[in-house]
Design an enzyme around this catalytic site. Sequence first.
Site, short mmCIF file in Angstrom:
data_model
loop_
_atom_site.label_atom_id
_atom_site.label_comp_id
_atom_site.label_asym_id
_atom_site.label_seq_id
_atom_site.Cartn_x
_atom_site.Cartn_y
_atom_site.Cartn_z
CG HIS A 12 -0.29 -0.04 2.55
ND1 HIS A 12 -0.75 -0.82 3.59
CD2 HIS A 12 0.79 0.62 3.06
CE1 HIS A 12 0.00 -0.64 4.66
NE2 HIS A 12 0.95 0.23 4.36
CG HIS A 59 0.81 4.50 7.67
ND1 HIS A 59 -0.21 3.76 7.14
CD2 HIS A 59 1.97 3.83 7.43
CE1 HIS A 59 0.30 2.67 6.58
NE2 HIS A 59 1.60 2.68 6.74
CG HIS A 193 8.73 -1.59 3.57
ND1 HIS A 193 7.83 -2.56 3.93
CD2 HIS A 193 8.11 -0.40 3.85
CE1 HIS A 193 6.72 -1.99 4.39
NE2 HIS A 193 6.87 -0.68 4.38
CD GLU A 240 3.30 -1.59 6.43
OE1 GLU A 240 3.27 -0.39 6.75
OE2 GLU A 240 3.45 -1.98 5.24
#
Length: 286
Positions: A12, A59, A193, A240
């Site tokens: 995303h 976030h 990441h 995530e």
Amino acid sequence: MAHIVGGIFTSHVPAIGGAIARGLQDDPYWKPFFDGFHPIHRWLAGARPDVAVIFYNDHGLNFFLDKMPTFAVGAAAEYHNADEGWGLPVMKPFPGAQALSWHIIEHLVNSEFDITMCQDMTVDHALTVPLALSWPGADNRPVKIVPIAINTVQHPLPSPKRCLALGRAVHEALLTWEGAERVVIFGTGGLSHQLDGERAGFINKDYDRFCMDNLGADPDALTTHSAVDIVELAGSQGIEIVNWIAARGAMGPHVHEVSRNYHIPISNTAAATMLLEAGQALSRVA
């Protein structure tokens, strides 16, 4: 009961939303990622879901470090998007499947999950980007949504095992729902990441492929690592993957892999997309 038609698992990254806004889907940098959604578009046209249950992570748009629920379930009539500072267009509200949300909440609480119930909930790129990828068009709203946010920011983080159990409890709730909605499950984020620190730009292809290879056939294999293990293996934002794990739990025991796509890098992220169809003995379509 609700009919679970399948699950969509995707990165995303905010930059994906920027690429959509600028019409860069066929740009050489972006095309390998966007091409992974062509089979999903065809599948959605046939599956015709009414509701999307979306496991994602906020976030800072809705929750921040001073107040960070481990699990939060939306129970709103609609969900507004807002400017996050990424330069993404603010999208119009998404309609909520409010009655189904409350049914899921009641089942989760009865299953001894301590969750935050949100009758007012703002949604960020972790939810809006996957929906825009799946149904192109800024005003396209073919499904009502049930957003389920998982803390992937503030330690202590929920364990992958607990996230899988959360998803399985949501599956139980869908089986006991009296409506006949066709439900698609989303798991968003990742894969490996890290956006800051000494390991900024870190990608672990081996771990990513381990996750994709086992997500359908053996999701419990993804719970053998702790949350801290995953941060080490996949980077601080690679945690995530717990959104994918929870979403897989919500699909039930039997799935069929329809498609997968893995491309690196997209904005320093291992970008991936998978489509699993629900209710069939597992097999893999090459």
